[in-house]
Scaffold this active site. Structure first.
Site, PDB file in Angstrom:
ATOM      1  CE  LYS A 139       7.722   9.030  -1.250  1.00  0.00           C
ATOM      2  NZ  LYS A 139       6.759   8.660  -2.293  1.00  0.00           N
ATOM      3  CD  GLU A 172       6.342   5.136  -2.966  1.00  0.00           C
ATOM      4  OE1 GLU A 172       5.857   5.499  -4.044  1.00  0.00           O
ATOM      5  OE2 GLU A 172       6.352   5.848  -1.947  1.00  0.00           O
ATOM      6  CG  HIS A 227      -1.936   4.891   0.249  1.00  0.00           C
ATOM      7  ND1 HIS A 227      -3.103   5.423  -0.218  1.00  0.00           N
ATOM      8  CD2 HIS A 227      -0.948   5.673  -0.257  1.00  0.00           C
ATOM      9  CE1 HIS A 227      -2.842   6.472  -0.984  1.00  0.00           C
ATOM     10  NE2 HIS A 227      -1.542   6.649  -1.013  1.00  0.00           N
TER      11      HIS A 227
HETATM   12  C1  BG6 Z   1       0.704   8.653  -3.054  1.00  0.00           C
HETATM   13  C2  BG6 Z   1       1.827   9.267  -2.270  1.00  0.00           C
HETATM   14  O1  BG6 Z   1      -0.495   8.741  -2.344  1.00  0.00           O
HETATM   15  O2  BG6 Z   1       1.000   7.300  -3.306  1.00  0.00           O
HETATM   16  C3  BG6 Z   1       3.145   9.113  -3.013  1.00  0.00           C
HETATM   17  O3  BG6 Z   1       1.568  10.632  -2.052  1.00  0.00           O
HETATM   18  C4  BG6 Z   1       3.380   7.662  -3.369  1.00  0.00           C
HETATM   19  O4  BG6 Z   1       4.218   9.613  -2.236  1.00  0.00           O
HETATM   20  C5  BG6 Z   1       2.165   7.081  -4.070  1.00  0.00           C
HETATM   21  O5  BG6 Z   1       4.508   7.581  -4.192  1.00  0.00           O
HETATM   22  C6  BG6 Z   1       2.316   5.586  -4.276  1.00  0.00           C
HETATM   23  O6  BG6 Z   1       1.290   5.125  -5.094  1.00  0.00           O
HETATM   24  P1  BG6 Z   1       1.480   3.830  -5.989  1.00  0.00           P
HETATM   25  O7  BG6 Z   1       0.137   3.604  -6.584  1.00  0.00           O
HETATM   26  O8  BG6 Z   1       2.539   4.153  -6.990  1.00  0.00           O
HETATM   27  O9  BG6 Z   1       1.904   2.750  -5.054  1.00  0.00           O
END
Ligand code: BG6
Length: 497
Positions: free
Chosen positions: A346, A222, A246
């Site tokens: 991040k 990210e 995830h």
């Molecule tokens: C969330 C996390 O579950 O998923 C976040 O708490 C993260 O920190 C997010 O940014 C990422 O999701 P996506 O769908 O944007 O990849």
């Protein structure tokens, strides 16, 4: 999808971010796409004092800002909004639940939704036990004229014991088939396509094992920081926030055996088996298989960004990791000896989630290379989860010319080019599945438990011990140098998305 299942959705935490950014925009997109069963009631519950009208106005703004599809005309929105309601109250307060029950019964009669009820826990997780227990005490969990289900947002616990405790509380009130533990990654089109790719095609599955796969890398990068969620993130860190849910879900979809059918329990049985086969991390060997990092100030797309410790709600000496990498082995027949490298962070240089499957090279080099360092890259299959969704297979090709010079080239499938449409949001699919009673893309309690067990030694080692030397990577870079060293030790490199 059958469209004959009227329902009421009750959202606890309706004044929060998730409702505004994801839930109501997803419901709106489903409504627009004519797949949301009707009639329906969406009843928001939160502490803020608001009227139905205030709530509708807020949701109209939210849809304008966050929805995939915009209202084509005011009357279409009005039709949707006429099913939005709001009930102010503190979810921790037992008195709320009788009031909520009465309001719900009234709306069900007015709107004719029958008795189908989907509750959504989207509050801070510390309130989940109170919500579930109070629903039980007031009889709201009972299935009378229809079904009752409950969706529970992540995080589901913060370690094995708190997850077990929450499961105990939930299972006193609900049966397992009423409980939908959400992981929005499972609702992503590309993630669902992983199963289709593996099990609806004949040519990949025979290669999908230790004989052909050298190693697997799963990256969820990210570029964003913690976006005002510093206080939450201080308690969570990357391991709890991304890997426990995830990324382990992605790993399970890559590694699982073919289920006997595409139904909730067979799919979830296979995923849990993967977690149970993961080689336990020895408590004294955490440093060999795990790396953590925290970003300091740096640059992203030429803009200066502050370090994690300067974010709102973050301690100046915070130990929370904003980067985590792990090496896991799955000790089973298919994957023995194949490392799975996982990483997330991040403030990395870009937003890119992908799964890279690195195959073995050829057993014999037919084409002699003048320079031994000039290797022929083995085949690589990259599943791009987001953005630029697609799948790419890289192979060696002869560079045109009189000599045999080999260069990697790529066969690339792109969602946009092939299907010409934007994929739906993950929450659309998941909400619809819960309404239709399909839990295939939701996490079962044994999976959640096993996922926490896999990570326990790392959580414990990182929670104890001396404070790490943070920050150890600059915002806008690919994480701490140790993360590179960690795979290079094995003679490998991270694939750069
Ligand atoms: C969330 C996390 O579950 O998923 C976040 O708490 C993260 O920190 C997010 O940014 C990422 O999701 P996506 O769908 O944007 O990849």
């Amino acid at each position: 999808m059958p469209s004959d299942e009227p329902f009421a959705l009750i959202i606890f935490g309706a004044s929060g971010d998730l409702t505004k950014r994801k839930l109501v925009p997803a419901l709106w997109s489903l409504f627009q796409g004519r797949v949301l069963p009707e009639p329906f009631v969406i009843l928001g519950v939160a502490r803020s004092e608001m009227s139905d009208e205030d709530f509708r106005r807020r949701m109209r703004e939210a849809v304008g800002e966050f929805a995939r599809v915009q209202p084509p005309a005011a009357h279409v929105w009005e039709r949707f909004a006429s099913s939005l309601f709001y009930c102010p109250g503190d979810p921790a307060d037992a008195a709320l639940y009788d009031r909520l029950g009465a309001r719900l019964r009234q709306l069900e009669t007015d709107k004719g939704t029958g008795g189908n009820r989907l509750f959504y826990c989207s509050t801070p997780p510390s309130l989940y036990p109170a919500i579930v227990t109070r629903m039980g005490a007031s009889g709201l969990q009972r299935e009378g004229n229809g079904w009752t289900r409950v969706i529970i947002e992540k995080p589901f616990g913060r370690d094995v014991s708190s997850a077990r405790e929450l499961n105990r509380i939930v299972s006193r009130v609900f049966t397992e088939d009423q409980v939908y533990r959400i992981d929005h990654y499972l609702g992503k089109e590309t993630v669902q396509n992983l199963l289709v790719f593996r099990f609806a095609n004949g040519i990949f599955e025979p290669l999908w094992n230790r004989n052909h796969v050298n190693h697997v890398q799963i990256t969820v990068a990210e570029s964003l920081g913690v976006e005002g969620r510093g206080a939450y993130y201080e308690e969570a860190g990357a391991l709890r926030d991304m890997i426990q849910n995830h990324i382990l879900q992605l790993l399970c979809l890559v590694a699982m055996e073919p289920p006997v059918s595409f139904d909730a329990d067979p799919v979830r049985d296979e995923k849990t088996k993967v977690l149970r086969a993961i080689r336990p991390i020895p408590p004294d060997g955490v440093d060999e298989v795990a790396v953590r990092g925290q970003y300091g100030p740096g640059f992203l797309e030429a803009h200066r960004v502050p370090g994690y410790r300067a974010e709102k709600g973050v301690a100046p000496d915070s130990r929370a990791e904003t980067f985590a990498a792990l090496k896991l082995f799955i000790d089973n027949w298919r994957w023995a000896g194949v490392p799975f490298y996982l990483r997330t962070g991040k403030r990395l240089p870009k937003r890119a989630s992908e799964i890279a499957i690195q195959f073995w090279g050829t057993p014999h080099l037919l084409f002699r290379r003048p320079d031994p360092a000039d290797r022929i890259d083995p085949n690589l299959l990259v599943v791009r989860i987001q953005p630029d969704e697609g799948i790419a297979l890289t192979f060696g090709a002869k560079l045109p010319g009189p000599e045999i010079n080999i260069r990697p080239v790529t066969m690339d499938f792109r969602y946009g080019a092939s299907f010409g449409a934007e994929p739906p949001e993950a929450y659309e699919r998941l909400l619809l599945d819960a309404i239709h009673g399909d839990a295939t893309l939701y996490a079962r309690s044994d999976w959640v438990d096993a996922a926490w067990q896999v990570l326990t030694p790392v959580l414990e080692a990182w929670g104890a011990g001396p404070a790490p030397k943070f920050p150890n990577y600059e915002a806008g870079t690919w994480g701490p140098a140790e993360a590179d060293a960690f795979v290079e030790r094995d003679g490998r490199r991270w694939h750069r998305p």
